[in-house]
Motif scaffolding. Sequence first.
Motif, PDB file in Angstrom:
ATOM      1  N   UNK A 129       0.583  -1.142   0.139  1.00  0.00           N
ATOM      2  CA  UNK A 129       0.464   0.002   0.030  1.00  0.00           C
ATOM      3  C   UNK A 129       0.659   1.462  -0.559  1.00  0.00           C
ATOM      4  N   UNK A 130       0.185   2.327  -0.557  1.00  0.00           N
ATOM      5  CA  UNK A 130       1.284   3.476  -0.790  1.00  0.00           C
ATOM      6  C   UNK A 130       1.477   4.080   0.363  1.00  0.00           C
ATOM      7  N   UNK A 131       2.846   4.630   1.161  1.00  0.00           N
ATOM      8  CA  UNK A 131       2.651   4.830   2.949  1.00  0.00           C
ATOM      9  C   UNK A 131       3.199   6.479   2.437  1.00  0.00           C
ATOM     10  N   UNK A 132       3.518   7.050   1.570  1.00  0.00           N
ATOM     11  CA  UNK A 132       4.115   8.328   1.665  1.00  0.00           C
ATOM     12  C   UNK A 132       3.688   8.742   3.429  1.00  0.00           C
ATOM     13  N   UNK A 133       4.943   9.482   4.157  1.00  0.00           N
ATOM     14  CA  UNK A 133       5.136  10.565   5.077  1.00  0.00           C
ATOM     15  C   UNK A 133       3.642  11.109   5.528  1.00  0.00           C
ATOM     16  N   UNK A 134       3.128  11.529   6.261  1.00  0.00           N
ATOM     17  CA  UNK A 134       2.581  12.433   6.467  1.00  0.00           C
ATOM     18  C   UNK A 134       3.109  13.588   6.821  1.00  0.00           C
ATOM     19  N   UNK A 135       3.957  14.582   4.987  1.00  0.00           N
ATOM     20  CA  UNK A 135       4.359  15.599   4.909  1.00  0.00           C
ATOM     21  C   UNK A 135       5.023  16.033   3.690  1.00  0.00           C
ATOM     22  N   UNK A 136       5.388  16.809   3.195  1.00  0.00           N
ATOM     23  CA  UNK A 136       5.641  17.561   2.284  1.00  0.00           C
ATOM     24  C   UNK A 136       6.436  16.168   1.045  1.00  0.00           C
ATOM     25  N   UNK A 137       5.575  16.479  -0.060  1.00  0.00           N
ATOM     26  CA  UNK A 137       6.708  15.132  -1.192  1.00  0.00           C
ATOM     27  C   UNK A 137       7.867  15.863  -1.337  1.00  0.00           C
ATOM     28  N   UNK A 138       8.843  16.736  -1.473  1.00  0.00           N
ATOM     29  CA  UNK A 138       9.933  16.851  -1.101  1.00  0.00           C
ATOM     30  C   UNK A 138      10.563  16.436  -0.019  1.00  0.00           C
TER      31      UNK A 138
END
Lengths: 285, 295
Positions: A129-138
Amino acid sequence: MVIVPETISGRQEAQSPSRMTPPALRLRKPSQPAVTSDSVIRAEGVTIRYADFAAVRDVTIEIPDRQVTAIIGPSGCGKSTFLRAINRMNDFIPSMSISGLLTYRGQDIYGPKSDAVDLRRRIGMVFQKPNPFPKTIFKNVAWGASINGYRGDIHELVERALRRAAIWDEVKDKLNQSAFALSGGQQQRLCIARAIALEPDVLLMDEPCSALDPIATARIEDLIDQLKTHYTVVLVTHNMQQAARVSDLTAFMYMGELIEFDATDKIFTTPSEQRTQDYITGRFG
Amino acid sequence: MTLVNTNFEPRLAHRRRIGWFFAFACASMVVLAVFVLGVLLISVADQGWRWLSLDFLDNFPSRLNPEKAGVKSALFGTLWLIGLTAAVSVPIGMAAAIYLHEYAAKGKLTRFIELNIANLAGVPSIVYGILGLAVFIRLCGLGRSVLAGALTLSLLILPVIIIASREALAAVPDSIRLAAFGLGATRWQTVRSHVLPAAIPGMMTGVILALSRALGEAAPLIMIGALTFITFVPEGPLDTFTAMPIQIYNWIDEPDLIFQELAGAGILVLLGMLLPMNAVAVGIRAWHQRRKAWS
């Protein structure tokens, strides 16, 4: 001699050499079955247990450099367990135990000198599952490099990683927006960018498209094909068409055992094992 | 109806009636609770509002001159007390929760410790007062100081802070931790950069609610001997003190009616301190829920 992985940019390793595990001095076997180039990951009689249950049994495999190796098999066949063993992500499951020899470029992954933190920088991971951090893309892309002591131009690194993950054009104007503003497929490509920003040697992908729609899946598959010029990709999938489309080699696992490992063309046209034949023709699984 | 199946007897009207009845019962309880609270507030306000003034906050309590009595010593005592309690209990409580949830192996010992922390949260506050008296005042020789009081209250609210913080940490999805570990992060880097920022709002909510509980506690303070008539403001952590709940208790104990009214005014001041704290906790939670983008 075993080759020490080079960083993609040709830049010096960010970490001091003393912290690196020295590569074992041993010669590669001169001939390897069905494998065209050097092997990066080698498993010899690897058995992985969760408490008493053996999820992976006596698996012996050599995963070649700069190729896409797909691991297919029905749910619960141990393919994800094996994949996560390669960068020691199973360490977080307390009941897990592993026996046999699993090496990365000659180093024993579970040996006393092996450092899981250092290993995971070299062997990156993309999750189901995509799990990006709850932060900006950068920040999603830059964080891994910064905690690993990256000393180069971080903006340049982020751009390069996003370009390689084929998402730069979509996000270049909103690098400071939350990663959650992206679609699921974009998030997954961001996660791939995040992993390759560390300039890893190997990329492990655990069913990276299973949560995505067909269009997003096609984009990730195109991307995997491009990634193999720079990285060794190990892809777990239960989508056989995907394995056939993107991989150079395919391993078929069933009930924790490696049934067959060969060139993808051969697996999908003339497999030598009956069980492989049955699985790819949809008779079970 | 074209579709008839005699195996089912839906009794829709009956089922809906039960639903309506239950909703009505629950709503009545809400009205009852708000009503009781309202009566309490109005009666207190009715008693005390005449005495509320800046002088009331700035005067010391007086037995001979109730008209000029105030809560200055109790107010400052409470501020000292709550400040020191926060300084002691918040770092310890958060660190304990982080250790228990992020570091400790999930074994029998950890479960045993967690169970006992939950039990400690249910221990009556007077028991903590006895402990504070025995350990901080007698054994450590701190005397009847603000510090002894703050340490006692810290013991009282530590279990609450640990449990609330642990729950805030548990609410952070594991996929975030795995993503960080997968990038070659150490455990502390993972906790520091991803787990804590996501958990801090929930932790703060628990901390503030725990502190507002400490704010209203009288029993443990009476036990450690803060029940004294004091007409000065503590200047340091080792000074003797009194606190708002104690002052209110003192006044209620007096036979003269005017002291009852002063007690009412004291309660209003105490409520005036509690409400903003709770409002901040609710505000943090609301802000956090808006921001929480993952599911």
